[in-house]
Design a protein around this motif. Structure first.
Motif, PDB file in Angstrom:
ATOM      1  N   LYS A 109       0.836  -1.203   0.000  1.00  0.00           N
ATOM      2  CA  LYS A 109       0.000   0.000   0.000  1.00  0.00           C
ATOM      3  C   LYS A 109       0.872   1.255   0.000  1.00  0.00           C
ATOM      4  CE  LYS A 109      -3.621   2.396   2.615  1.00  0.00           C
ATOM      5  NZ  LYS A 109      -4.475   2.370   3.825  1.00  0.00           N
ATOM      6  N   ASP A 110       1.959   1.244   0.788  1.00  0.00           N
ATOM      7  CA  ASP A 110       2.869   2.398   0.816  1.00  0.00           C
ATOM      8  C   ASP A 110       3.482   2.642  -0.565  1.00  0.00           C
ATOM      9  OD1 ASP A 110       2.459   2.767   3.535  1.00  0.00           O
ATOM     10  OD2 ASP A 110       4.112   1.457   4.095  1.00  0.00           O
ATOM     11  N   ARG A 111       3.900   1.560  -1.237  1.00  0.00           N
ATOM     12  CA  ARG A 111       4.506   1.695  -2.562  1.00  0.00           C
ATOM     13  C   ARG A 111       3.496   2.239  -3.570  1.00  0.00           C
ATOM     14  NH1 ARG A 111       9.391  -0.992  -3.647  1.00  0.00           N
ATOM     15  NH2 ARG A 111      10.273  -2.073  -1.857  1.00  0.00           N
ATOM     16  N   ARG A 112       2.254   1.774  -3.461  1.00  0.00           N
ATOM     17  CA  ARG A 112       1.223   2.265  -4.382  1.00  0.00           C
ATOM     18  C   ARG A 112       0.998   3.756  -4.194  1.00  0.00           C
ATOM     19  NH1 ARG A 112      -3.674  -1.872  -5.491  1.00  0.00           N
ATOM     20  NH2 ARG A 112      -4.217  -0.040  -6.703  1.00  0.00           N
ATOM     21  N   GLN A 113       0.942   4.190  -2.934  1.00  0.00           N
ATOM     22  CA  GLN A 113       0.734   5.610  -2.673  1.00  0.00           C
ATOM     23  C   GLN A 113       1.912   6.433  -3.174  1.00  0.00           C
ATOM     24  OE1 GLN A 113       0.325   6.813   1.479  1.00  0.00           O
ATOM     25  NE2 GLN A 113      -1.077   8.426   0.885  1.00  0.00           N
ATOM     26  N   LEU A 114       3.126   5.912  -2.974  1.00  0.00           N
ATOM     27  CA  LEU A 114       4.311   6.614  -3.455  1.00  0.00           C
ATOM     28  C   LEU A 114       4.283   6.769  -4.973  1.00  0.00           C
ATOM     29  CD1 LEU A 114       7.200   7.733  -2.816  1.00  0.00           C
ATOM     30  CD2 LEU A 114       8.025   5.418  -3.286  1.00  0.00           C
ATOM     31  N   LEU A 115       3.938   5.689  -5.691  1.00  0.00           N
ATOM     32  CA  LEU A 115       3.909   5.753  -7.152  1.00  0.00           C
ATOM     33  C   LEU A 115       2.764   6.635  -7.646  1.00  0.00           C
ATOM     34  CD1 LEU A 115       4.801   2.068  -8.030  1.00  0.00           C
ATOM     35  CD2 LEU A 115       6.201   4.089  -8.405  1.00  0.00           C
ATOM     36  N   ASP A 116       1.615   6.597  -6.955  1.00  0.00           N
ATOM     37  CA  ASP A 116       0.519   7.500  -7.322  1.00  0.00           C
ATOM     38  C   ASP A 116       0.963   8.952  -7.184  1.00  0.00           C
ATOM     39  OD1 ASP A 116      -1.342   5.588  -8.007  1.00  0.00           O
ATOM     40  OD2 ASP A 116      -2.193   5.443  -6.000  1.00  0.00           O
ATOM     41  N   TRP A 117       1.684   9.235  -6.115  1.00  0.00           N
ATOM     42  CA  TRP A 117       2.162  10.596  -5.878  1.00  0.00           C
ATOM     43  C   TRP A 117       3.165  10.999  -6.959  1.00  0.00           C
ATOM     44  CZ3 TRP A 117       4.124  12.377  -0.359  1.00  0.00           C
ATOM     45  CH2 TRP A 117       4.107  13.765  -0.305  1.00  0.00           C
ATOM     46  N   GLU A 118       4.080  10.080  -7.306  1.00  0.00           N
ATOM     47  CA  GLU A 118       5.064  10.381  -8.347  1.00  0.00           C
ATOM     48  C   GLU A 118       4.381  10.605  -9.695  1.00  0.00           C
ATOM     49  OE1 GLU A 118       8.626  11.399  -9.801  1.00  0.00           O
ATOM     50  OE2 GLU A 118       8.305  10.835  -7.709  1.00  0.00           O
ATOM     51  N   CYS A 119       3.381   9.778 -10.012  1.00  0.00           N
ATOM     52  CA  CYS A 119       2.616   9.970 -11.255  1.00  0.00           C
ATOM     53  C   CYS A 119       1.974  11.348 -11.288  1.00  0.00           C
ATOM     54  CB  CYS A 119       1.537   8.891 -11.381  1.00  0.00           C
ATOM     55  SG  CYS A 119       2.148   7.274 -11.877  1.00  0.00           S
ATOM     56  N   ASP A 120       1.438  11.769 -10.148  1.00  0.00           N
ATOM     57  CA  ASP A 120       0.781  13.071 -10.085  1.00  0.00           C
ATOM     58  C   ASP A 120       1.784  14.195 -10.354  1.00  0.00           C
ATOM     59  OD1 ASP A 120      -1.765  14.543  -9.272  1.00  0.00           O
ATOM     60  OD2 ASP A 120      -0.316  15.431  -7.897  1.00  0.00           O
ATOM     61  N   VAL A 121       2.978  14.092  -9.776  1.00  0.00           N
ATOM     62  CA  VAL A 121       4.019  15.103  -9.992  1.00  0.00           C
ATOM     63  C   VAL A 121       4.417  15.143 -11.460  1.00  0.00           C
ATOM     64  CG1 VAL A 121       6.420  15.685  -9.487  1.00  0.00           C
ATOM     65  CG2 VAL A 121       4.900  14.990  -7.629  1.00  0.00           C
ATOM     66  N   VAL A 122       4.661  13.974 -12.048  1.00  0.00           N
ATOM     67  CA  VAL A 122       5.095  13.911 -13.452  1.00  0.00           C
ATOM     68  C   VAL A 122       4.009  14.461 -14.378  1.00  0.00           C
ATOM     69  CG1 VAL A 122       5.718  12.355 -15.332  1.00  0.00           C
ATOM     70  CG2 VAL A 122       6.668  11.989 -13.045  1.00  0.00           C
ATOM     71  N   GLU A 123       2.761  14.083 -14.132  1.00  0.00           N
ATOM     72  CA  GLU A 123       1.679  14.515 -15.024  1.00  0.00           C
ATOM     73  C   GLU A 123       1.514  16.030 -15.001  1.00  0.00           C
ATOM     74  OE1 GLU A 123      -2.333  12.711 -16.726  1.00  0.00           O
ATOM     75  OE2 GLU A 123      -1.901  12.253 -14.645  1.00  0.00           O
ATOM     76  N   LYS A 124       1.601  16.642 -13.812  1.00  0.00           N
ATOM     77  CA  LYS A 124       1.453  18.092 -13.719  1.00  0.00           C
ATOM     78  C   LYS A 124       2.557  18.808 -14.503  1.00  0.00           C
ATOM     79  CE  LYS A 124      -1.189  18.912  -9.492  1.00  0.00           C
ATOM     80  NZ  LYS A 124      -1.819  17.608  -9.437  1.00  0.00           N
ATOM     81  N   LEU A 125       3.790  18.334 -14.377  1.00  0.00           N
ATOM     82  CA  LEU A 125       4.890  18.989 -15.093  1.00  0.00           C
ATOM     83  C   LEU A 125       4.820  18.711 -16.593  1.00  0.00           C
ATOM     84  CD1 LEU A 125       7.780  18.354 -12.557  1.00  0.00           C
ATOM     85  CD2 LEU A 125       6.699  20.525 -13.106  1.00  0.00           C
ATOM     86  N   ALA A 126       4.387  17.509 -16.979  1.00  0.00           N
ATOM     87  CA  ALA A 126       4.271  17.192 -18.404  1.00  0.00           C
ATOM     88  C   ALA A 126       3.231  18.080 -19.080  1.00  0.00           C
ATOM     89  CB  ALA A 126       3.910  15.723 -18.578  1.00  0.00           C
ATOM     90  N   GLN A 127       2.193  18.443 -18.360  1.00  0.00           N
ATOM     91  CA  GLN A 127       1.155  19.306 -18.929  1.00  0.00           C
ATOM     92  C   GLN A 127       1.702  20.672 -19.334  1.00  0.00           C
ATOM     93  OE1 GLN A 127      -1.781  19.293 -15.827  1.00  0.00           O
ATOM     94  NE2 GLN A 127      -2.643  17.309 -16.427  1.00  0.00           N
ATOM     95  N   ASN A 128       2.770  21.119 -18.670  1.00  0.00           N
ATOM     96  CA  ASN A 128       3.369  22.416 -19.006  1.00  0.00           C
ATOM     97  C   ASN A 128       4.290  22.332 -20.213  1.00  0.00           C
ATOM     98  OD1 ASN A 128       2.128  23.600 -16.753  1.00  0.00           O
ATOM     99  ND2 ASN A 128       3.830  23.061 -15.413  1.00  0.00           N
ATOM    100  N   LEU A 129       4.677  21.117 -20.603  1.00  0.00           N
ATOM    101  CA  LEU A 129       5.644  20.956 -21.681  1.00  0.00           C
ATOM    102  C   LEU A 129       5.047  20.325 -22.928  1.00  0.00           C
ATOM    103  CD1 LEU A 129       8.735  21.071 -22.439  1.00  0.00           C
ATOM    104  CD2 LEU A 129       8.872  18.706 -21.639  1.00  0.00           C
ATOM    105  N   LEU A 130       4.076  19.457 -22.753  1.00  0.00           N
ATOM    106  CA  LEU A 130       3.559  18.644 -23.854  1.00  0.00           C
ATOM    107  C   LEU A 130       2.075  18.902 -24.067  1.00  0.00           C
ATOM    108  CD1 LEU A 130       5.257  15.360 -22.614  1.00  0.00           C
ATOM    109  CD2 LEU A 130       6.099  16.834 -24.470  1.00  0.00           C
ATOM    110  N   ASP A 131       1.685  19.057 -25.324  1.00  0.00           N
ATOM    111  CA  ASP A 131       0.263  19.267 -25.647  1.00  0.00           C
ATOM    112  C   ASP A 131      -0.504  17.953 -25.693  1.00  0.00           C
ATOM    113  OD1 ASP A 131       0.518  22.050 -25.856  1.00  0.00           O
ATOM    114  OD2 ASP A 131       1.208  21.897 -27.932  1.00  0.00           O
TER     115      ASP A 131
END
Length: 536
Positions: free
Chosen positions: A198-220
């Motif tokens: 469960k801890d690993r899942r939450q960590l990866l969900d959090w990392e996905c959220d960080v990556v997706e937010k930054l990708a939105q600023n760079l990629l259409d």
């Protein structure tokens, strides 16, 4: 279900609030985030939230300006404001503008946020704006996104998968496209060895959220996919690229965001830009070659330039004979020769170009042989060589040859400590771990390193520490650091942020939260009690 949007100009605050509580348990769902008041106003019109959690001080349009304009709309949402200590006058002004509550960022915890949400939901009910079921368009968008993610993963495994290619082709995903893979290194996390699934899942969900937010600023146009919760990487399929994105800038922002949130280290692998579904096979092959290059050589940003020139020929690594010799030396209690065999295996991997699975197999076989001989001799079955399930699982997460070699060095230290303990007939592993913390309190302390010093596996040290002292090991680490912090504050030579840096905290915000949890007040409050005229 109540619809919520989060508004703050700091990505770390947005991600922190998003993962601070179980929103579903609060009958809430986060339907969007914004970085300034103007974006938030547009999102309010589009998403029709019931509740807005909003910073007061933001660029473009402040939180107060946003609150004033939102109140002019029909069915205005309920606001909870975020503030700093110096914003109390502004916070009171927001209450006059019908904000239901304000929260101080440095004191934000799950209980405070849940309490404010209860007030906001009550205000929503009072205004007659109970949350509605997700509209059909949102549902269809979610289904489309999930279908694209599944298809992207399928073509990574098999570029000839016709069904997956068809799904992606209909969305134009093969028009001027590239493949990116983000390799995740979790080895630096202090307690990763004791993480539950469960801890690993939450960590990866959090990392996905960080990556997706930054990708939105760079990629259409892109889709982000996580192969599974045991994966050590994320996949990005990007298309409609007029030119290749600035990978160095993207990586720099990703690394900084990850360091401040998940503390996961990243490497970015990126194929060339291709056009048309017929080029998909070439793109996936190129990405596979970059993964192999990353395993052997490491690196931060890897592109096809890394593949220029002659690639070293991969060779098999045979450790069967080494394992048999290791067993003989262990049974004879010959510590020196046994350690020499571990070093010989490391030297072999260091000089031989090989597949990652060969390095993983070598570590697993050597550990299993040590475990077979030494586990029956470990006290209470708790030694490093008894915790086979967790250790073998950790070996599977090794992503680079450098990590494999580091792991073999750690295996040698554990083997030496275990054989020394057997030879002396006694050991005090918990006191060794506590002494390690005391000697390294000014450094970033990892559970794995303390466990190696104690001659135990990380998970067993964590469990034994909890049983013996009724305290988590990392709580003891932070408690020790906070005693040192109090001492430094009393000396009066350093500012709060300097003490935070000296004790190897990632940032002063996290240091303040830990200090308050252990001391009962913030560092500034503690300092003011000693010297009312002191500064931070």
């Amino acid at each position: 279900m109540y619809r919520v949007i989060l508004v703050d100009d700091e990505p770390i605050i947005l991600s922190g609030i998003k993962f601070l509580i179980d929103w579903t348990a609060q009958n809430c769902e986060i339907v969007g985030t914004a970085r300034n008041g103007q974006q938030a106003l547009e999102l309010i019109d589009k998403a029709a939230p019931d509740i807005v959690i909003c910073d007061i001080r933001m660029p473009v349009k402040s939180g107060i300006e946003l609150l004033e304009e939102a109140n002019e709309r029909e069915n205005a949402p309920v606001f909870i404001m975020l503030t700093n200590y110096q914003d109390f006058d502004l916070a009171r002004q927001t209450l006059r503008l019908r904000a239901v509550d304000y929260l101080v960022k440095t004191q934000l915890d799950p209980a405070a946020l849940e309490s404010s949400l209860q007030m906001a939901k009550a205000e929503c009910d009072k205004r007659g704006r109970l949350a509605c079921a997700t509209i059909e368009a949102d549902y269809m968008q979610t289904q489309r996104t999930e279908a694209l993610r599944a298809a992207a993963l399928d073509i990574l495994r098999d570029a000839d998968n016709l069904a997956a290619r068809g799904v992606l082709a209909r969305q134009g995903a093969f028009s001027r496209f590239c493949l990116m893979q983000l390799m995740l290194d979790v080895s630096a996390l202090p307690t990763i060895s004791s993480f539950s699934r469960k801890d690993r899942r939450q960590l990866l969900d959090w990392e996905c959220d960080v990556v997706e937010k930054l990708a939105q600023n760079l990629l259409d146009h892109f889709i982000l996919a996580l192969p599974d919760y045991d994966a050590q990487s994320l996949l990005l399929l990007c298309w409609e690229l007029d030119q290749m994105p600035d990978l160095d800038l993207f990586y720099s922002k990703l690394s900084m965001a990850s360091a401040n949130t998940t503390q996961v280290r990243l490497a970015l692998l990126c194929s060339d830009r291709f056009d048309g579904p017929q080029a998909l096979g070439e793109a996936t092959v190129q990405l596979a070659q970059l993964r192999q290059y990353y395993y052997l050589s490491g690196g931060d940003v890897l592109t096809s330039r890394c593949l220029l020139g002659t690639m070293p020929a991969l060779q098999p690594v045979e450790v069967h004979d080494l394992c048999n010799r290791l067993a003989l030396e262990l049974r004879a209690k010959n510590k020196g020769p046994a350690l020499a065999i571990i070093q010989k295996a490391a030297d072999l991997l260091a000089k031989t170009p090989h597949l990652r699975r060969e390095g993983i197999h070598c570590c697993s076989e050597l550990y299993s042989m040590c475990s077979m001989v030494l586990a029956p001799l470990a006290p209470e079955g708790g030694g490093f060589f008894s915790d086979t399930g967790d250790i073998l699982s950790g070996i599977q997460s090794l992503a680079t040859r450098a990590q494999v070699l580091d792991w073999l060095a750690m295996l040698g230290r554990q083997l030496e400590a275990q054989m020394d303990a057997l030879e002396s007939g006694h050991s005090d592993p918990l006191e060794k771990a506590r002494e390690y913390v005391r000697q390294h309190m000014d450094e970033r302390i990892l559970l794995q390193e303390a466990a190696a010093a104690a001659g135990l596996s990380p998970s067993y040290l964590s469990a034994l520490f909890k049983k013996e002292y009724n305290q988590n090991f990392m709580d003891f680490v932070n408690e020790t650091k906070m005693r040192r912090a109090c001492q430094l504050i009393r000396e009066g030579k350093y500012r709060i942020y300097e003490i935070s840096y000296m004790l190897s905290f990632e940032n002063a915000y996290y240091f303040t939260r830990v200090f308050r949890r252990h001391v009962g007040m913030t560092p500034t409050e503690y300092q003011r009690r000693l010297r009312p005229d002191s500064e931070t």
